[in-house]
Design a protein around this motif. Structure first.
Motif, PDB file in Angstrom:
ATOM      1  N   VAL A  22      20.457 -10.714  12.210  1.00  0.00           N
ATOM      2  CA  VAL A  22      20.182  -9.357  13.221  1.00  0.00           C
ATOM      3  C   VAL A  22      19.097  -9.326  12.527  1.00  0.00           C
ATOM      4  CG1 VAL A  22      21.414  -8.409  10.960  1.00  0.00           C
ATOM      5  CG2 VAL A  22      21.277  -6.890  13.002  1.00  0.00           C
ATOM      6  N   TYR A  23      18.260  -8.165  13.924  1.00  0.00           N
ATOM      7  CA  TYR A  23      17.016  -7.747  13.235  1.00  0.00           C
ATOM      8  C   TYR A  23      17.020  -6.298  12.607  1.00  0.00           C
ATOM      9  CZ  TYR A  23      12.057  -6.641  13.969  1.00  0.00           C
ATOM     10  OH  TYR A  23      11.006  -5.797  14.019  1.00  0.00           O
ATOM     11  N   VAL A  24      16.519  -6.553  11.671  1.00  0.00           N
ATOM     12  CA  VAL A  24      16.356  -5.532  10.884  1.00  0.00           C
ATOM     13  C   VAL A  24      15.141  -4.746  11.248  1.00  0.00           C
ATOM     14  CG1 VAL A  24      15.970  -3.674   8.277  1.00  0.00           C
ATOM     15  CG2 VAL A  24      17.918  -5.744   8.781  1.00  0.00           C
ATOM     16  N   ALA A  25      14.950  -3.639  12.132  1.00  0.00           N
ATOM     17  CA  ALA A  25      13.151  -3.076  12.506  1.00  0.00           C
ATOM     18  C   ALA A  25      12.409  -2.524  11.659  1.00  0.00           C
ATOM     19  CB  ALA A  25      13.948  -1.562  13.193  1.00  0.00           C
ATOM     20  N   PRO A  26      10.780  -2.331  11.298  1.00  0.00           N
ATOM     21  CA  PRO A  26      10.554  -1.735  10.762  1.00  0.00           C
ATOM     22  C   PRO A  26      10.664  -0.238  10.506  1.00  0.00           C
ATOM     23  CG  PRO A  26       9.412  -2.179  12.661  1.00  0.00           C
ATOM     24  CD  PRO A  26      10.620  -2.735  12.242  1.00  0.00           C
ATOM     25  N   ARG A  66       5.836   4.042   1.463  1.00  0.00           N
ATOM     26  CA  ARG A  66       6.218   2.336   1.755  1.00  0.00           C
ATOM     27  C   ARG A  66       6.520   1.785   3.136  1.00  0.00           C
ATOM     28  NH1 ARG A  66       6.673  -0.162  -3.837  1.00  0.00           N
ATOM     29  NH2 ARG A  66       5.031   1.535  -5.085  1.00  0.00           N
ATOM     30  N   PHE A  67       5.509   1.197   3.758  1.00  0.00           N
ATOM     31  CA  PHE A  67       6.645   0.086   4.702  1.00  0.00           C
ATOM     32  C   PHE A  67       6.855  -1.082   4.448  1.00  0.00           C
ATOM     33  CE2 PHE A  67       5.717  -0.212   9.050  1.00  0.00           C
ATOM     34  CZ  PHE A  67       5.071  -1.422   9.257  1.00  0.00           C
ATOM     35  N   ASN A  68       8.162  -1.294   5.254  1.00  0.00           N
ATOM     36  CA  ASN A  68       8.487  -2.400   5.314  1.00  0.00           C
ATOM     37  C   ASN A  68       8.671  -3.245   6.368  1.00  0.00           C
ATOM     38  OD1 ASN A  68       9.646  -2.374   2.664  1.00  0.00           O
ATOM     39  ND2 ASN A  68      11.404  -0.461   3.298  1.00  0.00           N
ATOM     40  N   GLY A 126      19.311 -12.780  25.879  1.00  0.00           N
ATOM     41  CA  GLY A 126      19.025 -12.989  24.761  1.00  0.00           C
ATOM     42  C   GLY A 126      17.829 -12.559  23.800  1.00  0.00           C
ATOM     43  N   TYR A 127      17.064 -11.307  23.793  1.00  0.00           N
ATOM     44  CA  TYR A 127      16.695 -10.979  23.361  1.00  0.00           C
ATOM     45  C   TYR A 127      17.475  -9.731  22.786  1.00  0.00           C
ATOM     46  CZ  TYR A 127      13.540 -13.488  25.477  1.00  0.00           C
ATOM     47  OH  TYR A 127      12.263 -14.931  26.600  1.00  0.00           O
ATOM     48  N   VAL A 128      16.196  -9.124  21.442  1.00  0.00           N
ATOM     49  CA  VAL A 128      16.292  -8.541  20.818  1.00  0.00           C
ATOM     50  C   VAL A 128      15.522  -7.363  21.081  1.00  0.00           C
ATOM     51  CG1 VAL A 128      16.730  -7.414  18.701  1.00  0.00           C
ATOM     52  CG2 VAL A 128      18.303  -9.701  19.607  1.00  0.00           C
ATOM     53  N   TRP A 129      15.362  -6.152  20.891  1.00  0.00           N
ATOM     54  CA  TRP A 129      14.151  -5.463  20.840  1.00  0.00           C
ATOM     55  C   TRP A 129      13.932  -4.449  19.541  1.00  0.00           C
ATOM     56  CZ3 TRP A 129      11.100  -3.703  24.013  1.00  0.00           C
ATOM     57  CH2 TRP A 129      10.063  -2.025  23.394  1.00  0.00           C
ATOM     58  N   ALA A 130      12.585  -5.093  18.856  1.00  0.00           N
ATOM     59  CA  ALA A 130      12.012  -4.611  18.106  1.00  0.00           C
ATOM     60  C   ALA A 130      11.501  -3.126  18.410  1.00  0.00           C
ATOM     61  CB  ALA A 130      10.799  -5.672  17.985  1.00  0.00           C
ATOM     62  N   PRO A 131      11.857  -2.638  17.774  1.00  0.00           N
ATOM     63  CA  PRO A 131      10.982  -0.969  18.068  1.00  0.00           C
ATOM     64  C   PRO A 131       9.610  -1.140  17.602  1.00  0.00           C
ATOM     65  CG  PRO A 131      12.483  -1.060  16.383  1.00  0.00           C
ATOM     66  CD  PRO A 131      12.728  -2.080  16.774  1.00  0.00           C
ATOM     67  N   GLY A 132       8.479   0.434  17.872  1.00  0.00           N
ATOM     68  CA  GLY A 132       7.423   0.880  17.974  1.00  0.00           C
ATOM     69  C   GLY A 132       7.310   1.024  15.897  1.00  0.00           C
ATOM     70  N   HIS A 133       6.059   1.294  16.246  1.00  0.00           N
ATOM     71  CA  HIS A 133       5.665   1.693  15.115  1.00  0.00           C
ATOM     72  C   HIS A 133       5.463   2.143  14.182  1.00  0.00           C
ATOM     73  CE1 HIS A 133       5.379  -2.521  14.151  1.00  0.00           C
ATOM     74  NE2 HIS A 133       5.029  -2.341  12.932  1.00  0.00           N
ATOM     75  N   TRP A 134       4.626   2.935  13.604  1.00  0.00           N
ATOM     76  CA  TRP A 134       3.051   3.810  13.377  1.00  0.00           C
ATOM     77  C   TRP A 134       2.818   2.898  11.817  1.00  0.00           C
ATOM     78  CZ3 TRP A 134       1.007   7.289  16.524  1.00  0.00           C
ATOM     79  CH2 TRP A 134       2.140   8.078  16.248  1.00  0.00           C
ATOM     80  N   ARG A 135       1.372   2.295  11.731  1.00  0.00           N
ATOM     81  CA  ARG A 135       1.111   1.458  11.201  1.00  0.00           C
ATOM     82  C   ARG A 135      -0.201   3.211  10.242  1.00  0.00           C
ATOM     83  NH1 ARG A 135       1.708  -3.493   8.847  1.00  0.00           N
ATOM     84  NH2 ARG A 135       2.846  -4.894  10.852  1.00  0.00           N
ATOM     85  N   VAL A 195       0.847  -0.823  -0.110  1.00  0.00           N
ATOM     86  CA  VAL A 195       0.079   0.124   0.271  1.00  0.00           C
ATOM     87  C   VAL A 195       0.846   1.067   0.447  1.00  0.00           C
ATOM     88  CG1 VAL A 195      -1.735   1.263   1.327  1.00  0.00           C
ATOM     89  CG2 VAL A 195      -1.967  -1.324   1.409  1.00  0.00           C
ATOM     90  N   ASP A 196       0.601   1.830  -0.729  1.00  0.00           N
ATOM     91  CA  ASP A 196       1.172   3.056  -1.363  1.00  0.00           C
ATOM     92  C   ASP A 196       0.565   4.236   0.221  1.00  0.00           C
ATOM     93  OD1 ASP A 196       3.488   2.051  -2.373  1.00  0.00           O
ATOM     94  OD2 ASP A 196       2.651   3.330  -4.689  1.00  0.00           O
ATOM     95  N   VAL A 197       1.042   4.770   0.672  1.00  0.00           N
ATOM     96  CA  VAL A 197       0.492   5.692   1.735  1.00  0.00           C
ATOM     97  C   VAL A 197       0.801   7.426   1.876  1.00  0.00           C
ATOM     98  CG1 VAL A 197      -0.651   6.962   3.849  1.00  0.00           C
ATOM     99  CG2 VAL A 197       0.379   4.175   3.661  1.00  0.00           C
ATOM    100  N   ARG A 198       0.112   8.503   1.093  1.00  0.00           N
ATOM    101  CA  ARG A 198       0.302   9.758   0.816  1.00  0.00           C
ATOM    102  C   ARG A 198       0.066  10.878   1.638  1.00  0.00           C
ATOM    103  NH1 ARG A 198       0.801  10.369  -4.902  1.00  0.00           N
ATOM    104  NH2 ARG A 198      -0.351   8.368  -5.737  1.00  0.00           N
ATOM    105  N   VAL A 199       0.465   9.729   2.985  1.00  0.00           N
ATOM    106  CA  VAL A 199       0.359  11.084   3.887  1.00  0.00           C
ATOM    107  C   VAL A 199       1.546  10.246   4.305  1.00  0.00           C
ATOM    108  CG1 VAL A 199      -0.384  11.850   6.297  1.00  0.00           C
ATOM    109  CG2 VAL A 199      -1.644  11.103   4.184  1.00  0.00           C
ATOM    110  N   ALA A 200       2.990  11.360   4.789  1.00  0.00           N
ATOM    111  CA  ALA A 200       3.579  10.775   5.356  1.00  0.00           C
ATOM    112  C   ALA A 200       3.847  10.113   7.019  1.00  0.00           C
ATOM    113  CB  ALA A 200       4.765  12.199   5.514  1.00  0.00           C
ATOM    114  N   PRO A 201       4.199   9.375   7.817  1.00  0.00           N
ATOM    115  CA  PRO A 201       3.787   9.084   9.183  1.00  0.00           C
ATOM    116  C   PRO A 201       4.696  10.483  10.246  1.00  0.00           C
ATOM    117  CG  PRO A 201       5.952   7.650   7.874  1.00  0.00           C
ATOM    118  CD  PRO A 201       5.818   8.807   6.709  1.00  0.00           C
TER     119      PRO A 201
END
Length: 100
Positions: free
Chosen positions: A77-81, A91-93, A47-56, A28-34
């Motif tokens: 390695v964890y790649v954050a959203p 576009r959201f990854n 033993g854990y990795v932080w997965a940061p929060g994000h806008w949906r 989905v292409d969103v026309r409004v910047a997050p």
């Protein structure tokens, strides 16, 4: 009699159909910047990795999904959203694991 047998076989065809193997992706292409990301306090958790929060985007507005700890994966390695500018849209990854 033949017609009845054909109808019976046709009705069972849907019941025994194998599962579809196709995998779909809907972008989905969103026309409004997050909005800018929110600050989240992160503590070291062995033993854990932080997965940061994000806008949906829900089709009308953005809403915040808080971050969380995910179990670490050796050799990855964890790649954050993140949201990326794509022309005049965004576009959201999704977050994902990448081999080192």
């Amino acid at each position: 009699m033949v017609l009845a047998a054909m109808i019976g076989v046709a009705s069972l065809a849907g019941v025994h159909a194998p599962e579809a193997q196709a995998r779909t992706y809907v972008g989905v292409d969103v026309r409004v910047a997050p909005p800018p990301p929110r600050y989240e306090r992160v503590r070291v958790r062995p033993g854990y990795v932080w997965a940061p929060g994000h806008w949906r985007w829900d089709g009308r507005r953005y809403y915040w999904i808080g971050g969380s700890y995910v179990p670490a994966r050796r050799g990855y390695v964890y790649v954050a959203p993140r949201w990326n500018a794509y022309g005049p849209a965004w576009r959201f990854n999704e977050g994902h694991w990448r081999r080192r």
